[in-house]
Design an enzyme around this catalytic site. Structure first.
Site, PDB file in Angstrom:
ATOM      1  N   ASP A   1      -0.701   3.790  -1.076  1.00  0.00           N
ATOM      2  CA  ASP A   1      -0.419   3.111   0.123  1.00  0.00           C
ATOM      3  C   ASP A   1       0.746   1.984  -0.084  1.00  0.00           C
ATOM      4  OD1 ASP A   1      -0.440   2.514   3.130  1.00  0.00           O
ATOM      5  OD2 ASP A   1      -1.326   0.423   2.124  1.00  0.00           O
TER       6      ASP A   1
ATOM      7  N   GLU B   1      -1.686   9.867   0.200  1.00  0.00           N
ATOM      8  CA  GLU B   1      -1.477   8.425  -0.371  1.00  0.00           C
ATOM      9  C   GLU B   1      -2.257   8.285  -1.839  1.00  0.00           C
ATOM     10  OE1 GLU B   1      -1.165   5.314   3.185  1.00  0.00           O
ATOM     11  OE2 GLU B   1      -3.001   5.769   2.773  1.00  0.00           O
TER      12      GLU B   1
END
Length: 243
Positions: free
Chosen positions: A59, A131
């Site tokens: 992320d 992610e």
């Protein structure tokens, strides 16, 4: 880190590497990225590591790559427009969209319960796995390889957003922009409850301004719950003409 990797699994992982155009030096990192908590929970005796820590790292790496790209390419954009653009690009629906383009769900290790309830197509699971995949590439091949991977799949989404062809609706950004015109009060998203086991949780969230609950939402991830709460707040404000 502990994994269960046999010859069949290695062949499956080879397929996804060919598809994304990146070959891992450490194949266990890829397997880690594609291991959901539901699978680890159903095989507790093996103490398998699932992908949530990699998702956390990915992320941050994703945010930096996209921020750097739009900061450099769209040098005439003020900070507010850059923030809005980034939020549109890195939102959960866009990440799951890309994950579906590479058929990421096909390669994931899921628990039986998650499998039968459509986990391989679930937005939150796919976005988190994408992610985590970014995080695994970052560890295995450093920043430049992670950047190459992200831009390969995200550049089109960025350009669509810039040209007004947004594929995804970011309700949180819409709500923030609307409220900023009328109040300086902080917008808060609060998780009020959670239901279900760790590998199959549902989060219930409220969006609050000045102590008032504007909307409530739920989802399989905190991000999804927040987006749904913001959507409900926007719908309510449209009807009641609040703020």
């Amino acid at each position: 880190m502990r994994y269960v990797i046999n010859a069949e699994r290695i062949n499956i992982l080879s397929e996804i590497q060919t598809k994304i155009g990146y070959k891992f030096r450490n194949i266990e990192l890829l397997n880690w990225a594609l291991t959901h908590s539901s699978y680890a929970n159903e095989h507790k005796r093996f103490k398998i590591t699932y992908n949530e820590r990699l998702e956390f790292l990915g992320d941050s790496v994703l945010g930096l790559i996209v921020s750097d790209y739009i900061f450099t390419k769209y040098s005439n954009y003020p900070e507010g427009d850059l923030t809005k653009l980034r939020a549109t690009v890195v939102c959960e629906p866009s990440l799951s969209y890309v994950a579906k383009q590479i058929d990421l769900g096909k390669y994931m290790l899921l628990g039986k319960g998650e499998e039968v309830t459509g986990g391989r197509e679930r937005v939150s699971i796919l976005a988190d796995a994408f992610e985590a995949l970014i995080g695994s590439i970052y560890i295995d091949g450093k920043f430049n390889n992670a950047k190459k991977f992200v831009l390969k799949y995200m550049t089109g989404i960025i350009e669509n957003a810039v040209n007004g062809r947004e594929l995804f609706i970011d309700y949180k950004t819409q709500l923030q922009e609307l409220l900023q015109k009328k109040t300086k009060s902080k917008i808060e998203y609060k998780v009020v409850s959670e239901e279900g086991p760790d590998h199959n949780k549902v989060f219930f969230t409220e969006v609050v301004v000045k102590g008032n609950i504007l909307g409530k939402g739920f989802g399989r991830s905190k991000k999804e719950a927040e987006q749904n709460a913001a959507k409900k707040a926007l719908e309510r404000m449209e009807v009641e003409n609040e703020y």
